[in-house]
Scaffold this active site. Structure first.
Site, PDB file in Angstrom:
ATOM      1  N   ASP A 102      -1.572  36.690 -38.695  1.00 57.67           N
ATOM      2  CA  ASP A 102      -2.259  36.872 -39.974  1.00 57.67           C
ATOM      3  C   ASP A 102      -1.404  36.403 -41.149  1.00 57.67           C
ATOM      4  O   ASP A 102      -1.894  35.732 -42.054  1.00 57.67           O
ATOM      5  CB  ASP A 102      -2.646  38.339 -40.163  1.00 57.67           C
ATOM      6  CG  ASP A 102      -3.380  38.565 -41.468  1.00 57.67           C
ATOM      7  OD1 ASP A 102      -4.379  37.861 -41.729  1.00 57.67           O
ATOM      8  OD2 ASP A 102      -2.944  39.436 -42.249  1.00 57.67           O
ATOM      9  N   MET A 140      -0.359  52.221 -22.707  1.00 51.35           N
ATOM     10  CA  MET A 140      -1.358  51.644 -23.612  1.00 51.35           C
ATOM     11  C   MET A 140      -0.837  51.593 -25.042  1.00 51.35           C
ATOM     12  O   MET A 140      -1.121  50.649 -25.784  1.00 51.35           O
ATOM     13  CB  MET A 140      -2.674  52.424 -23.545  1.00 51.35           C
ATOM     14  CG  MET A 140      -3.355  52.341 -22.192  1.00 51.35           C
ATOM     15  SD  MET A 140      -3.529  50.666 -21.536  1.00 51.35           S
ATOM     16  CE  MET A 140      -4.469  49.869 -22.810  1.00 51.35           C
ATOM     17  N   LEU A 155     -11.451  56.537 -24.170  1.00 49.93           N
ATOM     18  CA  LEU A 155     -10.965  57.436 -23.134  1.00 49.93           C
ATOM     19  C   LEU A 155      -9.443  57.535 -23.056  1.00 49.93           C
ATOM     20  O   LEU A 155      -8.894  58.151 -22.149  1.00 49.93           O
ATOM     21  CB  LEU A 155     -11.527  57.060 -21.757  1.00 49.93           C
ATOM     22  CG  LEU A 155     -13.053  56.910 -21.688  1.00 49.93           C
ATOM     23  CD1 LEU A 155     -13.472  56.432 -20.320  1.00 49.93           C
ATOM     24  CD2 LEU A 155     -13.746  58.204 -22.052  1.00 49.93           C
ATOM     25  N   CYS A 156      -8.748  56.924 -23.991  1.00 51.26           N
ATOM     26  CA  CYS A 156      -7.290  57.000 -24.034  1.00 51.26           C
ATOM     27  C   CYS A 156      -6.906  58.333 -24.684  1.00 51.26           C
ATOM     28  O   CYS A 156      -7.436  58.690 -25.733  1.00 51.26           O
ATOM     29  CB  CYS A 156      -6.749  55.820 -24.838  1.00 51.26           C
ATOM     30  SG  CYS A 156      -4.993  55.572 -24.682  1.00 51.26           S
TER      31      CYS A 156
END
Length: 165
Positions: free
Chosen positions: A129, A114, A76-77
């Protein structure tokens, strides 16, 4: 009950917010996050001796790419036409901490909080990583929105930044 949540309609259904009528303004957001690691790992990153290569350079690119793909990752972004995204890194040897800051800007009808949060998170995951062979005890944390501006809600500054270091 649901009036405080913009992604829920009057029947309780999850929806994408309609931003059609919102004013187009310059939107800006800054997110912060940290990764904590062993002395050996911290030194390797700081001295550019990690076997996998330029850790900070890779994290910078990964964070920018992630910010640009946020709408593909978060339901929904809205898709946002980002006009600027940047990652900066600060080293804190006393805490064995690398702090990342992601800044995102756009001209649009919805904010880029966001995108900034996604960018900083993926940058930190990239550091993890690339360094996990040297230190599997690294900790990622303290991810938060530091500031935002633009739009109807105006400017927000998280006072948490004043409580840090």
């Amino acid at each position: 009950m649901y009036r405080d949540f913009s992604h829920i309609d009057h029947d309780g259904n999850v929806i994408m917010v309609d931003v059609t009528g919102k004013e187009q303004t310059t939107r800006h957001a800054v997110a912060m996050g940290s990764i904590f690691m062993s002395q050996h790992c911290y030194d390797a990153v700081a001295q550019h001796t990690v076997e996998k290569g330029d850790v900070i350079g890779a994290a910078r690119i990964a964070g920018i790419m992630a910010a640009k793909k946020t709408s593909e990752l978060i339901p929904l972004c809205h898709t946002v036409a980002i006009t600027h995204a940047a990652l900066e890194f600060d080293f804190y040897p006393e805490a064995l901490e690398i702090r990342a800051q992601c800044t995102v800007t756009c001209n649009g009808s919805t904010g880029v909080e966001m995108e900034a949060l996604t960018g900083v998170t993926v940058a930190l995951l990239t550091i993890y990583d690339m360094c996990k062979a040297a230190d599997r005890k690294m900790e990622i944390g303290e991810i938060y929105l530091e500031a935002k501006s633009g739009g109807r809600s105006g400017t927000f500054f998280n006072d948490r930044a004043h409580r840090r270091h």
